[in-house]
Structures are given as C-alpha cells and as structure tokens.
Design a protein around this motif. Structure first.
Motif, mmCIF file in Angstrom:
data_model
loop_
_atom_site.group_PDB
_atom_site.id
_atom_site.type_symbol
_atom_site.label_atom_id
_atom_site.label_comp_id
_atom_site.label_asym_id
_atom_site.label_seq_id
_atom_site.Cartn_x
_atom_site.Cartn_y
_atom_site.Cartn_z
ATOM 1 N N ILE A 67 8.254 20.169 37.599
ATOM 2 C CA ILE A 67 8.841 19.715 36.119
ATOM 3 C C ILE A 67 9.968 18.802 36.140
ATOM 4 C CG2 ILE A 67 9.143 20.363 33.852
ATOM 5 C CD1 ILE A 67 8.356 23.413 34.294
ATOM 6 N N ASN A 102 12.630 16.166 34.222
ATOM 7 C CA ASN A 102 13.275 15.897 33.078
ATOM 8 C C ASN A 102 13.729 14.323 33.106
ATOM 9 O OD1 ASN A 102 15.085 15.770 30.645
ATOM 10 N ND2 ASN A 102 16.016 17.773 31.487
ATOM 11 N N GLN A 161 16.458 16.769 27.961
ATOM 12 C CA GLN A 161 15.531 17.546 27.493
ATOM 13 C C GLN A 161 15.467 18.817 27.742
ATOM 14 O OE1 GLN A 161 13.663 17.027 24.616
ATOM 15 N NE2 GLN A 161 12.675 18.886 24.818
ATOM 16 N N CYS A 199 13.416 22.614 28.644
ATOM 17 C CA CYS A 199 11.888 22.860 28.780
ATOM 18 C C CYS A 199 11.926 24.200 28.518
ATOM 19 C CB CYS A 199 11.512 22.423 30.156
ATOM 20 S SG CYS A 199 9.612 22.918 30.288
ATOM 21 N N PHE A 209 9.972 27.633 28.987
ATOM 22 C CA PHE A 209 9.063 27.812 30.204
ATOM 23 C C PHE A 209 8.595 29.321 30.285
ATOM 24 C CE2 PHE A 209 8.198 29.023 34.634
ATOM 25 C CZ PHE A 209 7.196 27.856 34.993
ATOM 26 N N CYS A 241 8.995 25.890 19.698
ATOM 27 C CA CYS A 241 8.605 26.191 20.939
ATOM 28 C C CYS A 241 7.541 27.486 20.917
ATOM 29 C CB CYS A 241 9.784 26.595 21.837
ATOM 30 S SG CYS A 241 10.714 25.083 22.298
ATOM 31 N N MET A 259 4.935 25.132 29.565
ATOM 32 C CA MET A 259 5.975 24.370 29.088
ATOM 33 C C MET A 259 6.025 23.735 27.694
ATOM 34 S SD MET A 259 5.358 22.042 32.822
ATOM 35 C CE MET A 259 3.518 22.551 32.320
ATOM 36 N N SER A 260 7.228 23.992 27.292
ATOM 37 C CA SER A 260 7.387 23.249 25.600
ATOM 38 C C SER A 260 8.592 22.451 25.960
ATOM 39 C CB SER A 260 7.614 24.272 24.761
ATOM 40 O OG SER A 260 8.132 23.806 23.378
ATOM 41 N N ALA A 261 8.488 21.387 25.388
ATOM 42 C CA ALA A 261 9.566 20.014 25.450
ATOM 43 C C ALA A 261 10.165 20.570 23.831
ATOM 44 C CB ALA A 261 9.025 18.846 25.500
ATOM 45 N N LEU A 276 8.527 15.576 28.768
ATOM 46 C CA LEU A 276 8.823 16.074 30.055
ATOM 47 C C LEU A 276 7.653 15.647 31.120
ATOM 48 C CD1 LEU A 276 9.921 19.686 28.919
ATOM 49 C CD2 LEU A 276 11.337 18.207 30.077
#
Ligand SMILES: [Zn+2]
Length: 227
Positions: free
Chosen positions: A52, A54, A59, A61, A63, A139, A200-202, A220
């Motif tokens: 992952i 950045n 930012q 993440c 996870f 998220c 994954m959430s930005a 991301l």
C-alpha cells in the motif's frame, strides 16, 4: 431499540464501484487506486503480498484483514498488542487475529513507523459528534461497502490498524491528534499468512488533522504480488 446490522452502511459513496473484480481477486502486479474518501477490498491467497502506497504522504489508511473462510476471525488490535507487547507494529512483526492466529506479516515499511492501533474507525456517529449534519463519508461504511461490493459482508467493524495515523501515546496515557509524519510515496507491505480479505479505506476525516493539517483526504495506491 432499532435492530442493527453491522454489515449495512449508513450511507453510500463511490466505494461500491471501486472493486478490483467481482470476487475481490486482484490482477497480480497491477497498480490499483483507493479513491480519496473510499475503500477497496482484495482477496489474498497465502504467500501473496500487498503493498500500500501513500502518494501524498499525509493520507491515513484504515486497514483491516479477515480470514477469507470465516470472517468472524479478523485482525484484532488488542490481540496484536498482547502478541507484540507493543502498540507500534514493526517490520518482521506478525499480525494476529482475535483467535491469535497470524493473518499477515508486516514485511516492509519505508515510513518512520508511526502508525496507530488505538483508535476506532470513523463512522457516521463520529461525524455527528463533530457537528456534521449531512452524511459524511466514513471508514466504517467504506469497509462495509468494500465487502458488499465483492459479494461478502462485514460481520463486525473491528478496530483498524491505522496506517500512517499519528496518535501520540503520552506517558500519562493521554492521546492526541497529530498530522502524519510519513513522506510522499511511503509504502508498507503485508504478506498473507492465510487466505484473507484485506480492506483499505482512504480515511475521509477532514475535521481533525489526522490526514494532515490542511484536512484534504487523498487517494492511496496498492499492488499485489505473488510473493
Ligand atoms: Zn476514517
């Protein structure tokens, strides 16, 4: 009390259209984007690695990882704390589930290693508490949508491993919000120790400084390799 289904989002965004494939299996070595404010889930077989990146450096993440055969088994931060006797996972550390089985190993981290394992995912109620009156991307809903988008359901919203999130833990036990210390292009790699769904959430947090002092959530990127 109103019934509560933890798999159902409180609202929707572009996450539902951001899948890598219908079943979450990615194309090996293809570079994917997690759009700003959205989430993506990928299915990893044992031995595959997920890197992952950045791009902006600021930012966060959120996870998560779930046993792909039984989503009630998931990456659990309190169990990770017990296993590592640390709140800061480092390269070489295994990341265990709520059943204490290794789901992933952290195999690479180009950042200074400042991440958070104490804070819950942002959700609709969190933004209400922060004074937001309309729906705000969050998220928890990104996780729910990312799994629904590949035909599965979150049985729970576990506390995430918040990559690059900077929440200083002070000796008196107090916490603080601070901007990430990661650099543009920093990346982290996880090796799957069993078949897992990684999500994954930005993080769309634009009120507190967790995504930088300017509060501008960004995208991301990620890539899956065979080993
Ligand atoms: Zn968030």
């Amino acid at each position: 009390m109103q019934s509560f289904d933890p798999s159902q989002p409180d609202g929707f965004n572009q996450t539902l259209d951001s899948t890598v494939s219908a079943d979450g299996i990615p194309v090996i070595a293809e570079r994917y984007t997690v759009p700003a404010r959205c989430g993506v889930a990928v299915r990893l077989t044992a031995g595959r690695t997920l890197t992952i990146t950045n791009p902006t450096g600021w930012q966060v993440c959120d996870f998560w990882a779930f046993n792909a055969a039984e989503l009630h088994e998931y990456l659990s931060m309190p169990h990770v704390h017990t296993d590592l006797l640390s709140v800061f996972p480092k390269v070489g550390d295994r990341l265990v589930s709520n059943l204490r089985n290794p789901l992933l190993t952290l195999t690479q981290d180009t950042s200074p290693g400042v991440h958070d394992t104490t804070i819950a995912a942002c959700d609709a109620n969190r933004y209400k508490q922060l004074g937001v009156t309309d729906y705000h991307d969050n998220c928890a809903d990104n996780l729910r949508q990312a799994l629904l988008a590949i035909g599965t359901k979150a049985p729970h919203v576990p506390a995430p491993f918040n990559l690059w999130m900077n929440v200083p833990v002070h000796p008196d036990g107090s916490l603080a919000w601070a901007a990430p210390v990661s650099k543009p292009g920093d990346s982290m790699t996880f090796k799957a120790e069993m078949p897992v769904y990684a999500v994954m959430s930005a993080c769309p947090q634009d009120i507190t400084p967790v995504n930088g002092d300017e509060g501008k959530p960004s995208a991301l990127e990620f890539v899956v390799h065979d080993g």
